[in-house]
Design a protein around this motif. Structure first.
Motif, short mmCIF file in Angstrom:
data_model
loop_
_atom_site.label_atom_id
_atom_site.label_comp_id
_atom_site.label_asym_id
_atom_site.label_seq_id
_atom_site.Cartn_x
_atom_site.Cartn_y
_atom_site.Cartn_z
N VAL A 1 5.91 8.34 4.31
CA VAL A 1 6.33 8.12 2.93
C VAL A 1 5.68 9.18 2.07
CG1 VAL A 1 6.69 5.65 3.17
CG2 VAL A 1 4.42 6.48 2.60
N LYS A 2 6.41 9.64 1.09
CA LYS A 2 5.89 10.69 0.23
C LYS A 2 5.39 10.07 -1.06
CE LYS A 2 6.94 15.25 -1.59
NZ LYS A 2 7.93 16.33 -1.68
N ALA A 3 4.15 10.37 -1.41
CA ALA A 3 3.57 9.84 -2.64
C ALA A 3 2.68 10.90 -3.24
CB ALA A 3 2.77 8.58 -2.35
N ASN A 4 2.99 11.30 -4.47
CA ASN A 4 2.19 12.31 -5.16
C ASN A 4 1.99 13.56 -4.30
OD1 ASN A 4 2.00 10.45 -7.19
ND2 ASN A 4 -0.08 9.81 -6.69
N SER A 5 3.06 14.03 -3.68
CA SER A 5 3.11 15.25 -2.87
C SER A 5 2.27 15.16 -1.60
CB SER A 5 2.66 16.49 -3.69
OG SER A 5 1.26 16.46 -3.90
N SER A 6 1.75 13.97 -1.24
CA SER A 6 0.98 13.81 -0.01
C SER A 6 1.82 13.10 1.03
CB SER A 6 -0.29 12.99 -0.27
OG SER A 6 -1.11 13.63 -1.20
N GLN A 7 1.73 13.56 2.26
CA GLN A 7 2.45 12.93 3.35
C GLN A 7 1.52 11.94 4.06
OE1 GLN A 7 5.70 13.29 4.32
NE2 GLN A 7 6.05 14.57 2.52
N ILE A 8 1.95 10.67 4.13
CA ILE A 8 1.15 9.63 4.77
C ILE A 8 1.95 9.06 5.93
CG2 ILE A 8 0.04 7.38 4.48
CD1 ILE A 8 -0.32 8.03 1.55
N ASN A 9 1.33 8.98 7.10
CA ASN A 9 1.97 8.36 8.25
C ASN A 9 2.04 6.86 7.98
OD1 ASN A 9 2.04 6.88 10.87
ND2 ASN A 9 2.16 8.96 11.69
N GLN A 10 3.26 6.35 7.87
CA GLN A 10 3.45 4.97 7.43
C GLN A 10 2.92 3.97 8.45
OE1 GLN A 10 7.51 3.85 6.60
NE2 GLN A 10 6.89 2.32 5.12
N VAL A 11 3.21 4.19 9.73
CA VAL A 11 2.76 3.25 10.76
C VAL A 11 1.24 3.20 10.80
CG1 VAL A 11 2.71 2.77 13.24
CG2 VAL A 11 4.83 3.52 12.16
N GLN A 12 0.60 4.36 10.78
CA GLN A 12 -0.86 4.40 10.80
C GLN A 12 -1.45 3.72 9.58
OE1 GLN A 12 -2.20 8.42 11.30
NE2 GLN A 12 -1.23 8.68 13.31
N ALA A 13 -0.88 4.00 8.41
CA ALA A 13 -1.41 3.44 7.17
C ALA A 13 -1.24 1.93 7.13
CB ALA A 13 -0.73 4.09 5.97
N LYS A 14 -0.07 1.45 7.53
CA LYS A 14 0.17 0.00 7.54
C LYS A 14 -0.76 -0.70 8.52
CE LYS A 14 5.05 -0.32 6.17
NZ LYS A 14 6.39 -0.75 6.63
#
Length: 234
Positions: A5-18
């Motif tokens: 998911v893109k938030a404030n120009s940062s790429q976050i791995n959704q599965v890892q973050a969740k």
């Protein structure tokens, strides 16, 4: 590729973050009581990200019913715990970087212990349910008619489990039935089953002449000590 998911120009791995979010919530006990948002974010927000970068993930998990958010406090639902278990099985559920925080290692150890406990509980529950079916019930036995099938089932199970050649010690039957009947009821009803030609109660002595085993056998005024039951009819 893993979904991001893109938030404030940062790429976050959704599965890892969740997965990380659900794990830290479970580790902090959010499935039992609310925890402060700051306790969570300080553990999951990587140095290259900001708390705001995760807002979309918070909202998505809340929408899915996995978590609840109220006044900067998080709580974890049973659905969220179930989701955590499923996500930990996914290959994408990995920690970024070369150093894993102590909380993460401890959380995973706690999760493994939780799984072992759940499996052990299920095994014990299944065993108890099997015994309850085999022996009739774990409730009090209120009548001779209800005692008959329980005593017969216990006899058959003991005979099969211990290869007793149809000569089952009475003390074993008494102990398996346990507190479902009083000692007096057990004596009366087992003797009645002999009178009704279900069992033949035989004398002799128990294998090691232990006083407690003799006491748990049956002694009658006319026939003396009866230590074994032999099935006549089922």
């Amino acid at each position: 590729m893993p979904k991001t998911v893109k938030a404030n120009s940062s790429q976050i791995n959704q599965v890892q973050a969740k997965t990380c979010l659900l794990l830290v919530l479970w580790y902090l006990g959010a499935d039992k009581a609310e925890v402060n948002k700051s306790q969570v974010t300080k553990r999951i927000v990587a140095k290259k990200h900001k708390v705001g970068d995760y807002q979309g993930i918070f909202e998505e998990l809340e929408h899915q019913g996995a978590i609840a958010i109220a006044k900067n406090k998080f709580s974890l639902s049973p659905q969220g715990v179930e989701m955590l278990g499923e996500m930990l099985k996914q290959p994408e559920a990995q920690f970024e970087g070369t150093i894993v925080g102590t909380w993460a290692a401890n959380a995973l150890l706690k999760w493994i212990a939780h799984l072992d406990s759940a499996v052990s509980t299920k095994v014990v529950t299944d065993k108890n349910e099997t015994q309850a079916i085999a022996y009739g019930s774990s409730k009090l036995i209120a009548s001779y008619e209800k005692f008959q099938p329980v005593a017969l089932a216990v006899y058959e199970q003991l005979n099969q489990d211990y290869n007793l050649d149809h000569l089952v010690p009475i003390y074993r039957i008494r102990r398996e039935i346990g507190n479902q009947v009083t000692r007096a009821q057990f004596n009366e009803w087992l003797l009645e089953m002999q009178a009704d030609d279900f069992f033949q109660l035989q004398g002799g002595s128990v294998e090691d002449s232990a006083p407690d085993k003799i006491e748990d056998s049956i002694t009658t005024e006319f026939d003396g000590l009866r230590c074994y039951a032999r099935l006549l009819k089922s």
